[in-house]
Design a protein around this motif. Structure first.
Motif, PDB file in Angstrom:
ATOM      1  N   PHE A  39       0.865  -1.173   0.000  1.00  0.00           N
ATOM      2  CA  PHE A  39       0.000   0.000   0.000  1.00  0.00           C
ATOM      3  C   PHE A  39       0.901   1.223   0.000  1.00  0.00           C
ATOM      4  O   PHE A  39       1.789   1.335   0.843  1.00  0.00           O
ATOM      5  CB  PHE A  39      -0.893   0.019   1.237  1.00  0.00           C
ATOM      6  N   GLY A  40       0.656   2.146  -0.937  1.00  0.00           N
ATOM      7  CA  GLY A  40       1.458   3.363  -0.958  1.00  0.00           C
ATOM      8  C   GLY A  40       2.902   3.121  -1.347  1.00  0.00           C
ATOM      9  O   GLY A  40       3.780   3.842  -0.920  1.00  0.00           O
ATOM     10  N   GLY A  41       3.140   2.109  -2.153  1.00  0.00           N
ATOM     11  CA  GLY A  41       4.496   1.868  -2.640  1.00  0.00           C
ATOM     12  C   GLY A  41       4.945   0.446  -2.386  1.00  0.00           C
ATOM     13  O   GLY A  41       4.763  -0.092  -1.299  1.00  0.00           O
ATOM     14  N   VAL A  42       5.521  -0.165  -3.417  1.00  0.00           N
ATOM     15  CA  VAL A  42       5.884  -1.577  -3.363  1.00  0.00           C
ATOM     16  C   VAL A  42       7.357  -1.766  -3.020  1.00  0.00           C
ATOM     17  O   VAL A  42       7.767  -2.824  -2.560  1.00  0.00           O
ATOM     18  CB  VAL A  42       5.540  -2.245  -4.719  1.00  0.00           C
ATOM     19  N   LEU A  43       8.146  -0.690  -3.175  1.00  0.00           N
ATOM     20  CA  LEU A  43       9.602  -0.809  -3.063  1.00  0.00           C
ATOM     21  C   LEU A  43      10.061  -1.432  -1.739  1.00  0.00           C
ATOM     22  O   LEU A  43      10.897  -2.334  -1.726  1.00  0.00           O
ATOM     23  CB  LEU A  43      10.244   0.569  -3.229  1.00  0.00           C
ATOM     24  N   VAL A  44       9.484  -0.962  -0.634  1.00  0.00           N
ATOM     25  CA  VAL A  44       9.889  -1.460   0.676  1.00  0.00           C
ATOM     26  C   VAL A  44       9.707  -2.971   0.746  1.00  0.00           C
ATOM     27  O   VAL A  44      10.565  -3.707   1.249  1.00  0.00           O
ATOM     28  CB  VAL A  44       9.033  -0.795   1.772  1.00  0.00           C
ATOM     29  N   TRP A  45       8.560  -3.436   0.217  1.00  0.00           N
ATOM     30  CA  TRP A  45       8.246  -4.862   0.274  1.00  0.00           C
ATOM     31  C   TRP A  45       9.120  -5.648  -0.679  1.00  0.00           C
ATOM     32  O   TRP A  45       9.477  -6.792  -0.385  1.00  0.00           O
ATOM     33  CB  TRP A  45       6.776  -5.090  -0.033  1.00  0.00           C
ATOM     34  N   ALA A  46       9.459  -5.025  -1.819  1.00  0.00           N
ATOM     35  CA  ALA A  46      10.335  -5.708  -2.775  1.00  0.00           C
ATOM     36  C   ALA A  46      11.704  -5.936  -2.137  1.00  0.00           C
ATOM     37  O   ALA A  46      12.261  -7.027  -2.222  1.00  0.00           O
ATOM     38  CB  ALA A  46      10.467  -4.871  -4.051  1.00  0.00           C
ATOM     39  N   ARG A  47      12.217  -4.906  -1.461  1.00  0.00           N
ATOM     40  CA  ARG A  47      13.520  -5.046  -0.807  1.00  0.00           C
ATOM     41  C   ARG A  47      13.471  -6.144   0.257  1.00  0.00           C
ATOM     42  O   ARG A  47      14.334  -7.009   0.344  1.00  0.00           O
ATOM     43  CB  ARG A  47      13.913  -3.712  -0.165  1.00  0.00           C
ATOM     44  N   ARG A  48      12.389  -6.113   1.045  1.00  0.00           N
ATOM     45  CA  ARG A  48      12.251  -7.094   2.120  1.00  0.00           C
ATOM     46  C   ARG A  48      12.229  -8.517   1.561  1.00  0.00           C
ATOM     47  O   ARG A  48      12.919  -9.409   2.057  1.00  0.00           O
ATOM     48  CB  ARG A  48      10.941  -6.821   2.868  1.00  0.00           C
ATOM     49  N   ALA A  49      11.435  -8.722   0.498  1.00  0.00           N
ATOM     50  CA  ALA A  49      11.301 -10.077  -0.061  1.00  0.00           C
ATOM     51  C   ALA A  49      12.585 -10.515  -0.752  1.00  0.00           C
ATOM     52  O   ALA A  49      13.059 -11.635  -0.533  1.00  0.00           O
ATOM     53  CB  ALA A  49      10.124 -10.125  -1.042  1.00  0.00           C
ATOM     54  N   ILE A  50      13.161  -9.646  -1.578  1.00  0.00           N
ATOM     55  CA  ILE A  50      14.293 -10.054  -2.419  1.00  0.00           C
ATOM     56  C   ILE A  50      15.580 -10.185  -1.605  1.00  0.00           C
ATOM     57  O   ILE A  50      16.349 -11.121  -1.788  1.00  0.00           O
ATOM     58  CB  ILE A  50      14.480  -9.047  -3.585  1.00  0.00           C
ATOM     59  N   VAL A  51      15.809  -9.244  -0.685  1.00  0.00           N
ATOM     60  CA  VAL A  51      17.070  -9.231   0.066  1.00  0.00           C
ATOM     61  C   VAL A  51      16.968 -10.048   1.355  1.00  0.00           C
ATOM     62  O   VAL A  51      17.776 -10.938   1.605  1.00  0.00           O
ATOM     63  CB  VAL A  51      17.498  -7.784   0.387  1.00  0.00           C
ATOM     64  N   ASP A  52      15.958  -9.756   2.176  1.00  0.00           N
ATOM     65  CA  ASP A  52      15.903 -10.356   3.512  1.00  0.00           C
ATOM     66  C   ASP A  52      15.302 -11.749   3.508  1.00  0.00           C
ATOM     67  O   ASP A  52      15.834 -12.669   4.123  1.00  0.00           O
ATOM     68  CB  ASP A  52      15.079  -9.462   4.459  1.00  0.00           C
ATOM     69  N   GLN A  53      14.162 -11.893   2.805  1.00  0.00           N
ATOM     70  CA  GLN A  53      13.427 -13.146   2.921  1.00  0.00           C
ATOM     71  C   GLN A  53      14.027 -14.240   2.041  1.00  0.00           C
ATOM     72  O   GLN A  53      14.363 -15.315   2.520  1.00  0.00           O
ATOM     73  CB  GLN A  53      11.961 -12.883   2.557  1.00  0.00           C
TER      74      GLN A  53
END
Lengths: 201, 178
Positions: A39-53
């Motif tokens: 919500f309000g931008g996907v970038l934060v979630w993309a970083r979380r999924a691609i880098v952290d998860q």
């Protein structure tokens, strides 16, 4: 991502090594998940999924890829899905990531569009949307201000002048975008190139 | 029927071009979207444009999907699909080819140079977007207070933006905004 039973416990050295490249279904599903969480931008979630998860990229690799996607034209996160998918699985990977990123939210937004065209004129909904718009515009101003701060701190007069000129002709004078960019982009590149050459010379 | 096809072609051309002009992201093209949708084509008024911006922010997914709402408003389901594909397709293809190119030219100074020169342009466009959006929303005292409060939240806190949207919506529903 459930670890196989004989894999190393979390925290051991091998758990930190990069994950195997994602297959097409995984690309589709993981981009759909980050998109729907965003919500309000996907970038934060993309970083979380691609880098952290999933550990498909290190933080540095992600930053570098996003910087590339940021200066390419078009929606940044769409570019990220394309470049990320391509790196692991070529054209098919790009399409899978893009379909995941856009498919589910487009369905949701289209449903909202249908509802808006049928009920958008109802006073209670209209009032509510007015309030949401005010808040959404405020959030947008905040994001813009945050992006502007590093530029203001650098105090590069040419960059600030270019920024102000673009604001005046597009925001105040309402000129069409294509001719403005046709002048502003080559000008910006030329000025940056010359100032860097001067600095290194 | 031919009028309908013409409308779809108009959407495809407008957003297809915008896709390649979106320097720094889709938010940079809000002034151009507003200029075409409200001022040139008269597809909608300011209030409807503001509504669509709000709905796009409220829904999950990339914010670029405001074009899906505009497309639906103009030409129904076909319009929604055409606008979305036109806004994302050309830049996605460009990203595919240029992305591959730059992966190979890893140590070239050009990506950093291009980025540094495009940043002032992109931020100037974002400022223009913010200015035009402010003009499209209600300018009652409470409306402006909500806008200012949301801006402060976005600048100085990491609060989930949904809270600001929900509070704004609640105040609007209560009849305090307009």
């Amino acid at each position: 991502m459930i670890a196989p039973p004989d894999s190393s416990p979390p925290g051991s050295r091998s758990a930190r090594s990069p994950a195997p490249p994602p297959d097409l279904l995984t690309l589709f599903v993981s981009f759909a998940k980050m998109s729907l969480a965003g919500f309000g931008g996907v970038l934060v979630w993309a970083r979380r999924a691609i880098v952290d998860q999933h550990r498909w990229m290190t933080a540095d690799q992600f930053n570098e890829t996003f910087a590339l996607c940021h200066f390419l034209p078009g929606p940044n996160i769409v570019n990220l899905a394309v470049v990320f998918g391509a790196r692991f699985r070529g054209v098919a990977g790009s399409i899978a990531a893009l379909a995941g990123l856009l498919g589910p939210p487009v369905l949701i937004v289209t449903a909202l569009a249908v509802l808006y065209s049928s009920y958008g004129a109802i006073p209670a909904l209209q009032r509510t949307l007015n309030g949401v718009s005010c808040a959404a515009v405020g959030l947008f101003i905040g994001v813009t201000a945050r992006m502007m701060m590093p530029l203001l701190k650098r105090r590069d007069p040419v960059a600030l002048l270019l920024m102000a000129a673009v604001f005046v002709v597009i925001g105040l004078l309402r000129w069409p975008l294509p001719p403005v960019l046709l002048v502003a982009v080559p000008f910006g590149i030329a000025v940056t190139y010359l100032s860097r050459r001067r600095n290194t010379a | 029927m031919s009028g309908f096809i013409e409308t779809l072609i108009g959407l495809a051309v407008a957003f297809g071009l915008m896709s390649l002009l979106a320097v720094g992201g889709a938010n940079s093209t809000i002034p151009e979207m507003h200029r075409i949708a409200v001022e040139v084509q008269h597809w909608m008024n300011d209030a409807q444009f503001a509504d669509m911006f709000a709905i796009a922010q409220l829904s999950p997914g990339p914010n670029v999907l405001i074009v899906t709402l505009i497309g639906y408003h103009v030409a129904g389901l076909a319009g929604a699909m055409v606008a979305t594909l036109a806004m994302c397709g050309p830049s996605a293809m460009f990203a595919y080819f240029v992305g591959n190119l730059f992966e190979r030219a890893h140590h070239s100074p050009w990506p950093a140079l291009l980025q540094a020169s495009l940043v002032p342009v992109a931020i100037g466009l974002m400022c223009a977007s913010a200015y035009i959006l402010v003009l499209t929303v209600d300018q009652t005292a409470i409306g402006m207070a909500i806008t200012a409060a949301a801006a402060v939240i976005a600048i100085w806190t990491n609060l989930n933006p949904l809270w600001a949207l929900a509070i704004g919506g609640g105040l609007g529903f209560a009849g305090l905004v307009s």
